[in-house]
Design a protein around this motif. Structure first.
Motif, PDB file in Angstrom:
ATOM      1  N   ALA A  85       0.849  -1.196   0.000  1.00 18.71           N
ATOM      2  CA  ALA A  85       0.000   0.000   0.000  1.00 18.71           C
ATOM      3  C   ALA A  85       0.881   1.240   0.000  1.00 18.71           C
ATOM      4  O   ALA A  85       2.003   1.218   0.495  1.00 18.71           O
ATOM      5  N   GLY A  86       0.354   2.316  -0.552  1.00 18.14           N
ATOM      6  CA  GLY A  86       1.040   3.589  -0.411  1.00 18.14           C
ATOM      7  C   GLY A  86       1.932   4.020  -1.552  1.00 18.14           C
ATOM      8  O   GLY A  86       2.623   5.026  -1.433  1.00 18.14           O
ATOM      9  N   ALA A  87       1.943   3.290  -2.665  1.00 17.95           N
ATOM     10  CA  ALA A  87       2.767   3.737  -3.793  1.00 17.95           C
ATOM     11  C   ALA A  87       2.237   5.063  -4.329  1.00 17.95           C
ATOM     12  O   ALA A  87       1.039   5.323  -4.317  1.00 17.95           O
ATOM     13  N   ILE A  88       3.140   5.920  -4.761  1.00 20.54           N
ATOM     14  CA  ILE A  88       2.789   7.193  -5.393  1.00 20.54           C
ATOM     15  C   ILE A  88       3.089   7.036  -6.877  1.00 20.54           C
ATOM     16  O   ILE A  88       4.156   6.539  -7.253  1.00 20.54           O
ATOM     17  N   SER A  89       2.152   7.453  -7.732  1.00 19.59           N
ATOM     18  CA  SER A  89       2.318   7.307  -9.180  1.00 19.59           C
ATOM     19  C   SER A  89       2.334   8.672  -9.853  1.00 19.59           C
ATOM     20  O   SER A  89       1.324   9.131 -10.390  1.00 19.59           O
ATOM     21  N   PRO A  90       3.487   9.346  -9.840  1.00 21.93           N
ATOM     22  CA  PRO A  90       3.563  10.664 -10.457  1.00 21.93           C
ATOM     23  C   PRO A  90       3.449  10.581 -11.978  1.00 21.93           C
ATOM     24  O   PRO A  90       3.787   9.563 -12.580  1.00 21.93           O
ATOM     25  N   LYS A  91       2.965  11.649 -12.561  1.00 22.31           N
ATOM     26  CA  LYS A  91       2.856  11.770 -14.021  1.00 22.31           C
ATOM     27  C   LYS A  91       4.083  12.507 -14.537  1.00 22.31           C
ATOM     28  O   LYS A  91       4.494  13.512 -13.961  1.00 22.31           O
ATOM     29  N   LEU A  92       4.633  12.013 -15.637  1.00 21.35           N
ATOM     30  CA  LEU A  92       5.770  12.663 -16.274  1.00 21.35           C
ATOM     31  C   LEU A  92       5.248  13.771 -17.181  1.00 21.35           C
ATOM     32  O   LEU A  92       4.460  13.525 -18.092  1.00 21.35           O
ATOM     33  N   VAL A  93       5.663  15.014 -16.914  1.00 17.21           N
ATOM     34  CA  VAL A  93       5.264  16.169 -17.716  1.00 17.21           C
ATOM     35  C   VAL A  93       6.551  16.896 -18.109  1.00 17.21           C
ATOM     36  O   VAL A  93       7.129  17.630 -17.301  1.00 17.21           O
ATOM     37  N   GLY A  94       7.009  16.642 -19.325  1.00 15.83           N
ATOM     38  CA  GLY A  94       8.277  17.216 -19.749  1.00 15.83           C
ATOM     39  C   GLY A  94       9.410  16.660 -18.911  1.00 15.83           C
ATOM     40  O   GLY A  94       9.596  15.445 -18.824  1.00 15.83           O
ATOM     41  N   LEU A  97       7.988  15.778 -12.682  1.00 20.58           N
ATOM     42  CA  LEU A  97       7.024  14.793 -12.199  1.00 20.58           C
ATOM     43  C   LEU A  97       5.967  15.519 -11.385  1.00 20.58           C
ATOM     44  O   LEU A  97       6.297  16.343 -10.528  1.00 20.58           O
ATOM     45  N   VAL A  98       4.697  15.239 -11.666  1.00 20.15           N
ATOM     46  CA  VAL A  98       3.587  15.826 -10.910  1.00 20.15           C
ATOM     47  C   VAL A  98       2.854  14.687 -10.200  1.00 20.15           C
ATOM     48  O   VAL A  98       2.435  13.720 -10.837  1.00 20.15           O
ATOM     49  N   ALA A  99       2.723  14.811  -8.884  1.00 21.65           N
ATOM     50  CA  ALA A  99       2.085  13.761  -8.099  1.00 21.65           C
ATOM     51  C   ALA A  99       0.966  14.315  -7.231  1.00 21.65           C
ATOM     52  O   ALA A  99       1.135  15.341  -6.571  1.00 21.65           O
ATOM     53  N   ARG A 100      -0.141  13.612  -7.240  1.00 23.90           N
ATOM     54  CA  ARG A 100      -1.241  13.916  -6.327  1.00 23.90           C
ATOM     55  C   ARG A 100      -0.848  13.349  -4.969  1.00 23.90           C
ATOM     56  O   ARG A 100      -0.279  12.261  -4.878  1.00 23.90           O
ATOM     57  N   ILE A 101      -1.124  14.097  -3.914  1.00 21.85           N
ATOM     58  CA  ILE A 101      -0.721  13.681  -2.567  1.00 21.85           C
ATOM     59  C   ILE A 101      -1.925  13.156  -1.800  1.00 21.85           C
ATOM     60  O   ILE A 101      -2.900  13.868  -1.582  1.00 21.85           O
ATOM     61  N   ARG A 102      -1.823  11.903  -1.392  1.00 26.47           N
ATOM     62  CA  ARG A 102      -2.799  11.290  -0.499  1.00 26.47           C
ATOM     63  C   ARG A 102      -2.008  10.751   0.686  1.00 26.47           C
ATOM     64  O   ARG A 102      -0.784  10.676   0.632  1.00 26.47           O
ATOM     65  N   ALA A 103      -2.686  10.362   1.732  1.00 21.41           N
ATOM     66  CA  ALA A 103      -2.000   9.836   2.914  1.00 21.41           C
ATOM     67  C   ALA A 103      -2.597   8.493   3.299  1.00 21.41           C
ATOM     68  O   ALA A 103      -3.778   8.243   3.055  1.00 21.41           O
ATOM     69  N   LEU A 104      -1.782   7.643   3.890  1.00 16.91           N
ATOM     70  CA  LEU A 104      -2.316   6.404   4.444  1.00 16.91           C
ATOM     71  C   LEU A 104      -3.122   6.741   5.694  1.00 16.91           C
ATOM     72  O   LEU A 104      -2.705   7.569   6.507  1.00 16.91           O
ATOM     73  N   ALA A 112      -4.337   0.374   6.889  1.00 15.09           N
ATOM     74  CA  ALA A 112      -4.099   1.715   6.355  1.00 15.09           C
ATOM     75  C   ALA A 112      -4.237   1.677   4.830  1.00 15.09           C
ATOM     76  O   ALA A 112      -3.662   0.818   4.175  1.00 15.09           O
ATOM     77  N   THR A 113      -5.032   2.608   4.292  1.00 17.80           N
ATOM     78  CA  THR A 113      -5.200   2.729   2.848  1.00 17.80           C
ATOM     79  C   THR A 113      -5.109   4.204   2.469  1.00 17.80           C
ATOM     80  O   THR A 113      -5.220   5.081   3.323  1.00 17.80           O
ATOM     81  N   GLY A 114      -4.923   4.477   1.182  1.00 15.21           N
ATOM     82  CA  GLY A 114      -4.803   5.852   0.707  1.00 15.21           C
ATOM     83  C   GLY A 114      -6.095   6.623   0.879  1.00 15.21           C
ATOM     84  O   GLY A 114      -7.170   6.131   0.553  1.00 15.21           O
ATOM     85  N   ALA A 176       7.660  10.159   2.940  1.00 13.46           N
ATOM     86  CA  ALA A 176       7.921  10.063   4.380  1.00 13.46           C
ATOM     87  C   ALA A 176       6.777  10.661   5.189  1.00 13.46           C
ATOM     88  O   ALA A 176       6.308  10.061   6.168  1.00 13.46           O
ATOM     89  N   LEU A 177       6.298  11.824   4.767  1.00 16.09           N
ATOM     90  CA  LEU A 177       5.244  12.519   5.520  1.00 16.09           C
ATOM     91  C   LEU A 177       3.888  11.841   5.420  1.00 16.09           C
ATOM     92  O   LEU A 177       3.117  11.871   6.381  1.00 16.09           O
ATOM     93  N   THR A 178       3.560  11.278   4.265  1.00 19.06           N
ATOM     94  CA  THR A 178       2.195  10.787   4.052  1.00 19.06           C
ATOM     95  C   THR A 178       2.065   9.269   4.076  1.00 19.06           C
ATOM     96  O   THR A 178       0.956   8.753   3.993  1.00 19.06           O
ATOM     97  N   ARG A 179       3.177   8.563   4.191  1.00 20.11           N
ATOM     98  CA  ARG A 179       3.152   7.107   4.307  1.00 20.11           C
ATOM     99  C   ARG A 179       3.713   6.670   5.657  1.00 20.11           C
ATOM    100  O   ARG A 179       3.062   5.958   6.406  1.00 20.11           O
ATOM    101  N   VAL A 180       4.909   7.125   5.980  1.00 23.80           N
ATOM    102  CA  VAL A 180       5.560   6.694   7.221  1.00 23.80           C
ATOM    103  C   VAL A 180       4.902   7.327   8.449  1.00 23.80           C
ATOM    104  O   VAL A 180       4.536   6.630   9.393  1.00 23.80           O
ATOM    105  N   VAL A 181       4.757   8.655   8.450  1.00 20.65           N
ATOM    106  CA  VAL A 181       4.239   9.336   9.646  1.00 20.65           C
ATOM    107  C   VAL A 181       2.816   8.885  10.006  1.00 20.65           C
ATOM    108  O   VAL A 181       2.523   8.657  11.178  1.00 20.65           O
ATOM    109  N   PRO A 182       1.896   8.695   9.037  1.00 21.92           N
ATOM    110  CA  PRO A 182       0.567   8.214   9.427  1.00 21.92           C
ATOM    111  C   PRO A 182       0.590   6.839  10.099  1.00 21.92           C
ATOM    112  O   PRO A 182      -0.185   6.594  11.023  1.00 21.92           O
TER     113      PRO A 182
END
Length: 197
Positions: A85-94, A97-104, A112-114, A176-182
């Motif tokens: 659980a908790g993988a981040i899938s950023p989009k390549l733009v040029g 990398l642009v990533a939406r931020i969710r937390a566990l 724990a889920t996103g 670290a902030l949105t996967r480990v800390v939660p």
């Protein structure tokens, strides 16, 4: 190598890219064939005994990118949840990398889920203004997902980050902030039962 501390987690981003073969997330329900890729590795460490490695992977034959858990070296068993659980899938733009931020977040089932999260919660975990801290770590932009990725059709108001492909340190900070800390704090549990209870 660059090292920094974000909230209660120490992050060490290793220099260079490493050649690996790994199944892309888009194929977890597909052919499940490992494909050649390149990865940037980072070591995470926390005072509760956590020692883990995460990797930012780009597959050679596509624009697919994923930041996720590689190995739990030491620490409370709660962190084993990061294996699936908790993988981040950023989009390549040029060249970014642009990533939406969710937390566990722990739910009723005790897993724990996103889940959606606000900048104010991320800042609380960071111990300061998360957007400013991420900018100091090299993020080129932070804000709403729909602003950073205009082609987004869903989740447009959720927090997001843009980082240079050449320096993804701030993306490791987000992990670290949105996967480990939660997990460390038992985020979402009615009573704290996490590794630091």
């Amino acid at each position: 190598m660059s090292s920094f501390r974000i909230g209660p987690v120490s992050v060490e981003v290793l220099d260079g890219q490493h050649s690996i073969t790994l199944v892309p997330p888009s194929q977890w329900h597909g052919d499940r064939q490992e494909r050649p890729a390149h990865a940037v590795l980072a070591n995470l460490k926390a005072e509760d005994g956590l020692r883990a490695q995460v990797l930012l992977v780009r597959w050679d034959d596509s624009d697919e990118t994923s930041l996720g858990f590689a190995e739990l070296l030491a620490g409370p068993s709660d962190y084993e949840r990061l294996e699936d659980a908790g993988a981040i899938s950023p989009k390549l733009v040029g060249d970014k990398l642009v990533a939406r931020i969710r937390a566990l977040r722990y739910g009723r089932a005790g897993r724990a889920t996103g889940a959606a999260v606000e900048w104010s919660q991320i800042s609380e975990w960071a111990g300061g203004d998360a957007q400013a801290l991420l900018a100091a770590l090299g993020a080129t932009r932070t804000g709403a997902y729909g602003v950073l990725l205009p082609s987004a059709t869903r989740f447009k108001t959720e927090p997001a980050i843009e980082v240079p492909l050449s320096d993804p340190s701030a993306l490791f900070a987000v992990y670290a902030l949105t996967r480990v800390v939660p997990i460390m704090t038992g985020y979402g549990k009615e009573s704290v039962e996490g590794p630091n209870a």
